[in-house]
Enzyme design. Sequence first.
Site, PDB file in Angstrom:
ATOM      1  N   ILE A   1       0.696  -1.176   0.021  1.00  0.00           N
ATOM      2  CA  ILE A   1       0.128   0.116  -0.203  1.00  0.00           C
ATOM      3  C   ILE A   1       0.897   1.178  -0.123  1.00  0.00           C
ATOM      4  O   ILE A   1       1.442   1.434   0.829  1.00  0.00           O
ATOM      5  CB  ILE A   1      -0.740   0.047   1.056  1.00  0.00           C
ATOM      6  CG1 ILE A   1      -1.611  -1.403   1.476  1.00  0.00           C
ATOM      7  CG2 ILE A   1      -1.963   1.264   1.181  1.00  0.00           C
ATOM      8  CD1 ILE A   1      -2.287  -1.320   2.460  1.00  0.00           C
TER       9      ILE A   1
ATOM     10  N   CYS B   1       4.850  -2.644   2.964  1.00  0.00           N
ATOM     11  CA  CYS B   1       5.097  -3.718   2.079  1.00  0.00           C
ATOM     12  C   CYS B   1       3.783  -4.867   2.513  1.00  0.00           C
ATOM     13  O   CYS B   1       3.192  -4.946   3.458  1.00  0.00           O
ATOM     14  CB  CYS B   1       6.215  -4.443   2.421  1.00  0.00           C
ATOM     15  SG  CYS B   1       7.781  -3.441   2.019  1.00  0.00           S
TER      16      CYS B   1
ATOM     17  N   GLU C   1       4.180  -7.944   2.780  1.00  0.00           N
ATOM     18  CA  GLU C   1       4.470  -8.805   4.054  1.00  0.00           C
ATOM     19  C   GLU C   1       3.937  -8.531   5.465  1.00  0.00           C
ATOM     20  O   GLU C   1       3.398  -9.056   6.123  1.00  0.00           O
ATOM     21  CB  GLU C   1       5.958  -9.281   4.088  1.00  0.00           C
ATOM     22  CG  GLU C   1       6.383  -9.958   3.000  1.00  0.00           C
ATOM     23  CD  GLU C   1       6.931  -8.935   1.832  1.00  0.00           C
ATOM     24  OE1 GLU C   1       6.481  -7.907   1.777  1.00  0.00           O
ATOM     25  OE2 GLU C   1       7.855  -9.442   1.158  1.00  0.00           O
TER      26      GLU C   1
ATOM     27  N   CYS D   1      10.928  -6.098   6.675  1.00  0.00           N
ATOM     28  CA  CYS D   1       9.972  -6.866   6.659  1.00  0.00           C
ATOM     29  C   CYS D   1      10.598  -8.133   7.327  1.00  0.00           C
ATOM     30  O   CYS D   1       9.844  -9.066   8.149  1.00  0.00           O
ATOM     31  CB  CYS D   1       9.337  -7.336   5.322  1.00  0.00           C
ATOM     32  SG  CYS D   1       8.115  -6.057   4.641  1.00  0.00           S
TER      33      CYS D   1
HETATM   34  N1  THU Z   1       7.581  -4.266  -1.666  1.00  0.00           N
HETATM   35  C1  THU Z   1       6.818  -5.223  -0.946  1.00  0.00           C
HETATM   36  O1  THU Z   1       5.688  -5.109  -0.735  1.00  0.00           O
HETATM   37  N2  THU Z   1       7.375  -6.110  -0.525  1.00  0.00           N
HETATM   38  C2  THU Z   1       8.920  -6.538  -0.874  1.00  0.00           C
HETATM   39  O2  THU Z   1       9.377  -7.736  -0.180  1.00  0.00           O
HETATM   40  C3  THU Z   1       9.392  -5.695  -1.439  1.00  0.00           C
HETATM   41  C4  THU Z   1       9.106  -4.220  -1.811  1.00  0.00           C
HETATM   42  C5  THU Z   1       6.851  -3.200  -2.262  1.00  0.00           C
HETATM   43  C6  THU Z   1       7.119  -1.703  -1.398  1.00  0.00           C
HETATM   44  C7  THU Z   1       6.876  -0.727  -2.730  1.00  0.00           C
HETATM   45  O3  THU Z   1       5.302  -0.350  -2.648  1.00  0.00           O
HETATM   46  C8  THU Z   1       7.174  -1.564  -3.877  1.00  0.00           C
HETATM   47  O4  THU Z   1       7.321  -2.816  -3.435  1.00  0.00           O
HETATM   48  C9  THU Z   1       8.238  -1.106  -4.493  1.00  0.00           C
HETATM   49  O5  THU Z   1       9.412  -1.150  -3.714  1.00  0.00           O
END
Ligand code: THU
Length: 137
Positions: free
Chosen positions: A43, A53, A55, A94
């Site tokens: 989000i 993230c 996770e 995370c």
């Molecule tokens: N992101 C995640 O949601 N999880 C991950 O393991 C790596 C990065 C998201 C954060 C951001 O919204 C986008 O990916 C780009 O970094």
Amino acid sequence: MNRERLIEMAFAARENAYTPYSHFRVGAALLCKNGKIYTGCNIENAAYSVANCAERTALFKAVSEGEREFEAIAVVGSLEGEENRIITAPCGVCRQALYEFGGDDLLVIMAKSPKDYVERRLGDLLTLGFGPANLDK
Ligand code: THU
């Protein structure tokens, strides 16, 4: 544990990713030791650093519902319009957030598809992690 199902749930969660800035869409599905599964997506926010993230979205949903013990998490991610070229491994923040509850044994499943994935124990992704045991009196 049904890895395929967990990965499919991560893909379904990714549908809700809110990513107007990076266009990188991530989904996660977190399996509790009691069998329940909590999903999450990333989000983003116009103030970029506020992004959450996938996770941690899944983890915080679960913990806020009273869950404390976790067995595995499946993660899928890709740029909009691109099909899972490479695996998405959890970012450092995370890994630390998950370590608090999952410890070294949490299984992290990083998938390109329900049948194409890499898995590692969290202790291998976050070696010598700092956790609750460090603060034991
Ligand atoms: N992101 C995640 O949601 N999880 C991950 O393991 C790596 C990065 C998201 C954060 C951001 O919204 C986008 O990916 C780009 O970094």
